[in-house]
Design a protein around this motif. Structure first.
Motif, PDB file in Angstrom:
ATOM      1  N   GLY A 349       0.130  -8.804 -11.596  1.00 52.05           N
ATOM      2  CA  GLY A 349       1.171  -8.173 -10.795  1.00 52.05           C
ATOM      3  C   GLY A 349       1.509  -6.753 -11.179  1.00 52.05           C
ATOM      4  N   THR A 351       1.390  -2.881 -10.879  1.00 51.22           N
ATOM      5  CA  THR A 351       1.070  -1.903  -9.832  1.00 51.22           C
ATOM      6  C   THR A 351       0.212  -0.799 -10.433  1.00 51.22           C
ATOM      7  OG1 THR A 351       3.151  -2.352  -8.687  1.00 51.22           O
ATOM      8  CG2 THR A 351       2.011  -0.290  -8.146  1.00 51.22           C
ATOM      9  N   LYS A 366      -2.676  -4.150  -6.951  1.00 49.55           N
ATOM     10  CA  LYS A 366      -1.982  -4.930  -7.982  1.00 49.55           C
ATOM     11  C   LYS A 366      -2.996  -5.774  -8.734  1.00 49.55           C
ATOM     12  CE  LYS A 366       2.710  -5.287  -6.123  1.00 49.55           C
ATOM     13  NZ  LYS A 366       3.331  -4.627  -7.291  1.00 49.55           N
ATOM     14  N   TYR A 373      -8.017  -5.473 -11.792  1.00 45.51           N
ATOM     15  CA  TYR A 373      -7.749  -4.643 -10.621  1.00 45.51           C
ATOM     16  C   TYR A 373      -9.041  -3.944 -10.219  1.00 45.51           C
ATOM     17  CZ  TYR A 373      -7.944  -0.434 -13.502  1.00 45.51           C
ATOM     18  OH  TYR A 373      -8.372   0.571 -14.326  1.00 45.51           O
ATOM     19  N   TYR A 389       4.954  -1.662 -14.732  1.00 46.49           N
ATOM     20  CA  TYR A 389       5.362  -3.068 -14.723  1.00 46.49           C
ATOM     21  C   TYR A 389       6.713  -3.154 -15.426  1.00 46.49           C
ATOM     22  CZ  TYR A 389       4.907  -8.151 -14.905  1.00 46.49           C
ATOM     23  OH  TYR A 389       5.092  -9.499 -14.734  1.00 46.49           O
TER      24      TYR A 389
END
Length: 545
Positions: A349, A351, A366, A373, A389
């Protein structure tokens, strides 16, 4: 280094196009081939500049970036103090296998080669300048009269200086604003026919601007010395330049056989001593002599120069191709990697963003459950790689993509706590708030015991303050009206105590000491990352008002 390789690849494409075109026109005159090669060298030299300004024409298939929003620093779940928050600041990435290890060797190798090549070129310039300074103007009436007449025939508007050098084997032409022809001392004994041939050849170089093009080619080859196509192009450029001037001499009425005989005699006479290296055309260069003589004796060859319209069309076509090559992506390039926290666990999660350094175009993805990623495809260009994060510092570093898939793993560092305290004028007391330190530590220990280990990382429980001591504002400083802000940096240990308190911003020695004394007495229950106690840094600002 990756940008240098990408640029060299594009230059190779332009040079290959020019060499191919010149080879296909081998039945045309040397002047036509030289013009093509000259424009190829000029376009190749301009390609790095064009690449910085022309827009890319490749298709970008990466997902459109979502609307960016300005977000305040995120509070970590579980924080009990309203004035304690996690700041996300830049963090360093972990050491990982990377292709740049090869670049660490290539960069000094390229620098050494380019430095030596440029030094050789500058040495040639210095030698040429030194020889010209020591030479004296030609006083022979035959030389000056023929030079004036041939210059008028060629339509030269720039004055050409004739110099006589003491060096017995030097016969070169150089210069742009004020061209110079340097002849050996024995030239005063040459026949009028030989003088006319030499002047027609050398002044043809001046009219055509061959010296400037040759210097551009030599400089480009010095920078990209590792590119064999540039060596071939510069060699062909010199050869076609000499042969094009030979054609002008023959077109001026000199028989090919007579010209070849004179050229052989010149080569024999000027070879008595080895000629020094100078960055300038030489009429009797031994390396090209055989091919030039064969061309002189071949009556079937075309010797007419290129027309103005043909030169314009050729230059426009090569420039257009160069712009297309400069704008072409060397991709598509796939960038991928994994996100980890300081314990080595993958963080889902996160970014991850790539921001183009020039266009500011932003691409966001993400990380998945395994922390992985991927961006694909992307134009080869310079970017800023960012990762954010909650609970962790914001990661940011420059990244260059240059035509091949790249991998970049990132380690997210834990965020820093910040606290601001305002100490106003009042009684000289130290207000201490204790939230049952033993109870606080028990709660933390219980939370650690109940925490269930997981494959994923990034689970942060921030510290809770269980003992707060207010700094003392000394009364004599209050009466004297002394105020100020003290900035402190400290570390919260795994047992909740505060250590390594240092002053980042000083206000007054007594105010500094009061702030440090209070912060050292603070106690926290502890910081937890992935079910384990960890240390965390803390920034404290104390304002005495």
């Amino acid at each position: 280094m990756s940008i240098l390789i990408a640029t060299s690849l594009k230059i190779s494409i332009v040079i290959a196009i020019g060499l191919t075109a010149a080879a296909l026109l081998r039945r045309r005159s040397a002047a036509v081939r030289h013009w093509i090669l000259a424009m190829t060298i000029v376009c190749a030299a301009a390609l790095p500049v064009l690449g910085a300004y022309v827009p890319s024409w490749g298709i970008d298939l990466s997902p459109a970036p979502p609307a960016a929003a300005n977000k305040a620093p995120a509070l970590v779940e579980g924080a009990s103090e309203p004035n304690v928050e996690i700041e996300m600041t830049a963090a360093a990435a972990p050491a990982a296998p990377r292709p740049s290890a090869i670049f660490d060797f290539l960069v000094p190798a390229w620098t050494l080669g380019a430095g030596v090549s440029v030094l050789v070129l500058l040495t040639g310039f210095a030698r040429l300048t030194w020889l010209a300074a020591r030479a004296r103007p030609v006083a022979c009436a035959t030389w000056t009269a023929l030079a004036d007449r041939i210059g008028r025939d060629y339509g030269l508007t720039r004055p050409v200086v004739l110099l006589e050098s003491e060096h017995p084997s030097l016969l070169v032409t150089w210069g742009l604003v004020q061209p110079k022809v340097i002849i050996p001392r024995a030239a005063r004994e040459w026949s009028e026919a030989r003088i006319a041939i030499v002047l027609r050849h050398e002044l043809a170089h001046v009219r055509r601007g061959d010296w400037l093009v040759q210097i551009v080619g030599e400089l480009l080859r010095s920078i990209y010395w590792f590119n064999p196509l540039l060596w071939i192009a510069c060699t062909r450029l010199r050869l076609e330049s000499e042969q094009a001037c030979d054609d002008e001499v023959i077109e001026g009425g000199v028989e090919g056989r007579d010209y070849a005989a004179h050229l052989l005699e010149l080569a024999r006479a000027l070879k008595s001593e080895s000629a020094p290296y100078v960055p300038a055309p030489a009429v009797a260069r031994p390396s090209s002599l055989e091919r030039r003589i064969r061309a002189m004796l071949d009556a079937r060859l075309t010797r007419t120069p290129a027309t103005r319209s043909a030169r314009v069309v050729t230059a426009a076509a090569l420039f257009t191709l160069t712009v297309l090559v400069a704008a072409a992506q060397t991709g598509p390039v796939k960038l991928s990697g994994s996100i980890f926290d300081s314990t080595g666990a993958p963080v889902p999660g996160v970014t991850v963003a790539l921001v183009n350094a020039q266009t500011k175009a932003r691409h966001e993805v993400k990380s998945d459950q395994s922390g992985y990623y991927e961006f694909v495809p992307l134009p080869a260009d310079g970017y800023s790689l960012e990762a954010a994060y909650p609970g962790f510092r914001k990661f940011q570093e420059p990244l260059t993509l240059s035509g091949s898939n790249a991998r970049r793993d990132v380690t997210m560092a834990l965020g820093s706590l910040t606290e601001t305290i305002i100490v106003q004028r009042g009684p000289e007391v130290s207000v201490s708030k204790t939230s049952a330190a033993s109870t606080g530590r028990t709660t933390f220990t219980k939370a650690m015991a109940e925490c269930k280990p997981a494959v994923v990382g990034g689970r942060v429980r921030p510290p809770m303050k269980i003992r707060d001591v207010r700094p003392v504002y000394p009364s004599h400083l209050q009466e004297a009206g002394i105020t100020g802000n003290v900035g402190l940096k400290a570390v919260i240990s795994t047992d909740g105590t505060v250590r390594e308190v240092t002053i980042e911003k000083s206000a007054h020695p007594e105010l500094d000491a009061s702030a440090m004394e209070a912060v050292r007495q603070w106690r926290f229950d502890g910081t937890m990352l992935n079910c384990g106690a960890v240390e965390v840094s803390m920034n404290v600002s104390v304002s005495f008002q």
